[in-house]
Design a protein around this motif. Sequence first.
Motif, PDB file in Angstrom:
ATOM      1  N   ALA A   4       3.467   3.981   9.746  1.00  0.00           N
ATOM      2  CA  ALA A   4       4.682   4.253  10.210  1.00  0.00           C
ATOM      3  C   ALA A   4       5.600   4.362   8.951  1.00  0.00           C
ATOM      4  N   LEU A   5       5.518   3.357   7.883  1.00  0.00           N
ATOM      5  CA  LEU A   5       6.356   3.615   6.873  1.00  0.00           C
ATOM      6  C   LEU A   5       6.243   5.142   6.230  1.00  0.00           C
ATOM      7  N   LEU A   6       5.140   5.538   6.285  1.00  0.00           N
ATOM      8  CA  LEU A   6       4.653   6.979   5.430  1.00  0.00           C
ATOM      9  C   LEU A   6       5.475   8.192   6.511  1.00  0.00           C
ATOM     10  N   LEU A   7       5.518   7.894   7.896  1.00  0.00           N
ATOM     11  CA  LEU A   7       6.222   8.600   8.741  1.00  0.00           C
ATOM     12  C   LEU A   7       7.575   8.575   8.818  1.00  0.00           C
TER      13      LEU A   7
ATOM     14  N   THR B 224       0.900  -1.067   0.062  1.00  0.00           N
ATOM     15  CA  THR B 224       0.093  -0.053   0.055  1.00  0.00           C
ATOM     16  C   THR B 224       0.775   1.188  -0.076  1.00  0.00           C
ATOM     17  N   CYS B 225       2.079   1.214   0.777  1.00  0.00           N
ATOM     18  CA  CYS B 225       2.730   2.208   0.849  1.00  0.00           C
ATOM     19  C   CYS B 225       3.419   2.651  -0.409  1.00  0.00           C
ATOM     20  N   ILE B 226       3.948   1.701  -1.196  1.00  0.00           N
ATOM     21  CA  ILE B 226       4.551   1.716  -2.618  1.00  0.00           C
ATOM     22  C   ILE B 226       3.458   2.149  -3.495  1.00  0.00           C
ATOM     23  N   LEU B 227       2.123   1.730  -3.426  1.00  0.00           N
ATOM     24  CA  LEU B 227       1.059   2.120  -4.489  1.00  0.00           C
ATOM     25  C   LEU B 227       0.955   3.355  -4.089  1.00  0.00           C
ATOM     26  N   CYS B 228       0.677   4.035  -2.681  1.00  0.00           N
ATOM     27  CA  CYS B 228       0.625   5.572  -2.263  1.00  0.00           C
ATOM     28  C   CYS B 228       1.758   6.401  -3.038  1.00  0.00           C
ATOM     29  N   PHE B 229       2.807   5.915  -3.043  1.00  0.00           N
ATOM     30  CA  PHE B 229       4.021   6.675  -3.525  1.00  0.00           C
ATOM     31  C   PHE B 229       3.940   6.855  -4.971  1.00  0.00           C
ATOM     32  N   ALA B 230       3.602   6.001  -5.654  1.00  0.00           N
ATOM     33  CA  ALA B 230       3.383   5.617  -7.078  1.00  0.00           C
ATOM     34  C   ALA B 230       2.236   6.633  -7.446  1.00  0.00           C
ATOM     35  N   ILE B 231       0.989   6.552  -6.754  1.00  0.00           N
ATOM     36  CA  ILE B 231      -0.072   7.373  -7.159  1.00  0.00           C
ATOM     37  C   ILE B 231       0.439   8.858  -7.087  1.00  0.00           C
ATOM     38  N   LEU B 232       1.110   9.246  -5.773  1.00  0.00           N
ATOM     39  CA  LEU B 232       1.491  10.495  -5.501  1.00  0.00           C
ATOM     40  C   LEU B 232       2.204  11.146  -6.769  1.00  0.00           C
ATOM     41  N   ALA B 233       3.333  10.408  -7.394  1.00  0.00           N
ATOM     42  CA  ALA B 233       4.122  10.722  -8.032  1.00  0.00           C
ATOM     43  C   ALA B 233       3.580  10.885  -9.522  1.00  0.00           C
TER      44      ALA B 233
ATOM     45  N   LEU C  70       3.647  12.012  20.960  1.00  0.00           N
ATOM     46  CA  LEU C  70       2.341  12.302  20.644  1.00  0.00           C
ATOM     47  C   LEU C  70       2.225  11.762  19.064  1.00  0.00           C
ATOM     48  N   LEU C  71       3.024  12.236  18.228  1.00  0.00           N
ATOM     49  CA  LEU C  71       2.984  11.801  16.891  1.00  0.00           C
ATOM     50  C   LEU C  71       3.045  10.282  16.690  1.00  0.00           C
ATOM     51  N   LEU C  72       3.835   9.454  17.234  1.00  0.00           N
ATOM     52  CA  LEU C  72       3.813   8.161  16.983  1.00  0.00           C
ATOM     53  C   LEU C  72       2.436   7.393  17.692  1.00  0.00           C
ATOM     54  N   PHE C  73       2.076   8.147  18.990  1.00  0.00           N
ATOM     55  CA  PHE C  73       0.834   7.731  19.287  1.00  0.00           C
ATOM     56  C   PHE C  73      -0.361   7.712  18.197  1.00  0.00           C
ATOM     57  N   TRP C  74      -0.468   8.981  17.371  1.00  0.00           N
ATOM     58  CA  TRP C  74      -1.530   9.518  16.740  1.00  0.00           C
ATOM     59  C   TRP C  74      -1.552   8.593  15.366  1.00  0.00           C
ATOM     60  N   VAL C  75      -0.343   8.503  14.854  1.00  0.00           N
ATOM     61  CA  VAL C  75      -0.082   7.966  13.605  1.00  0.00           C
ATOM     62  C   VAL C  75      -0.136   6.397  13.712  1.00  0.00           C
ATOM     63  N   VAL C  76       0.419   5.568  14.496  1.00  0.00           N
ATOM     64  CA  VAL C  76       0.703   4.446  14.469  1.00  0.00           C
ATOM     65  C   VAL C  76      -0.344   3.515  15.437  1.00  0.00           C
ATOM     66  N   ILE C  77      -0.983   4.405  16.190  1.00  0.00           N
ATOM     67  CA  ILE C  77      -2.019   3.567  17.275  1.00  0.00           C
ATOM     68  C   ILE C  77      -3.448   4.192  17.145  1.00  0.00           C
ATOM     69  N   TYR C  78      -3.540   5.517  17.429  1.00  0.00           N
ATOM     70  CA  TYR C  78      -5.016   6.047  17.360  1.00  0.00           C
ATOM     71  C   TYR C  78      -5.657   6.007  15.775  1.00  0.00           C
ATOM     72  N   SER C  79      -4.856   6.594  15.016  1.00  0.00           N
ATOM     73  CA  SER C  79      -5.313   6.762  13.647  1.00  0.00           C
ATOM     74  C   SER C  79      -5.788   5.286  12.919  1.00  0.00           C
ATOM     75  N   PRO C  80      -4.787   4.263  13.108  1.00  0.00           N
ATOM     76  CA  PRO C  80      -5.376   3.024  12.330  1.00  0.00           C
ATOM     77  C   PRO C  80      -6.508   2.589  12.982  1.00  0.00           C
ATOM     78  N   ILE C  81      -6.572   2.665  14.349  1.00  0.00           N
ATOM     79  CA  ILE C  81      -7.863   2.055  14.971  1.00  0.00           C
ATOM     80  C   ILE C  81      -9.099   2.681  14.519  1.00  0.00           C
ATOM     81  N   LEU C  82      -9.139   4.027  14.798  1.00  0.00           N
ATOM     82  CA  LEU C  82     -10.174   4.857  14.121  1.00  0.00           C
ATOM     83  C   LEU C  82     -10.603   4.560  12.940  1.00  0.00           C
ATOM     84  N   GLU C  83      -9.430   4.806  12.010  1.00  0.00           N
ATOM     85  CA  GLU C  83      -9.768   4.929  10.317  1.00  0.00           C
ATOM     86  C   GLU C  83     -10.132   3.562   9.923  1.00  0.00           C
TER      87      GLU C  83
END
Length: 179
Positions: A167-170, A36-45, A73-86
Amino acid sequence: MQLHRRHDVDRPDFFPKARVPVLRHILGAMGWAVLTCILCFAILAAAKALLPPQYWGVHTGLARFQREMSLPLLLFWVVIYSPILETFLGQLLPLEILRRLHVGQPVSIFIGSILWGIVHYLSGGLLHAIVALGSGAMFSFVYLRYREPGVAPAYATTALARAVNNALLLVAVAYGFDA
């Protein structure tokens, strides 16, 4: 003649097999996250190459959060909170509703990615929405791919894939790959 009782530990079927092979789900989530990370960067480019900058919209990537939050806080938000909620809002809720309405998997993936793209368009503009279409489709696919044993394995696998992807995007943003 030896009789086997119900509690005979010598029998191979004494220890029941796990319904959900956890390691397979963890490794699958990690693989889907990288893909997914590779796909997102390909789409972004591709989107940045095809769209003029005035159509990109507001920059809402991880770099913004990196400037506004401390690292813990960034690690908590991006790697724990956001994946659970999203995962709950982006996959579990819409895909389970569509499943109960007997909508097929390809249509469910399409609808899930469109909804995810609309949400990201509202929060970040066209470029953000285009990239979100790809990730929304991938995460919807992952959810439906692991849905057979139940909602919990599908949700956990998708949330873990999201966490690893984030985490990879971060890391990529920290090295300037989203600019």
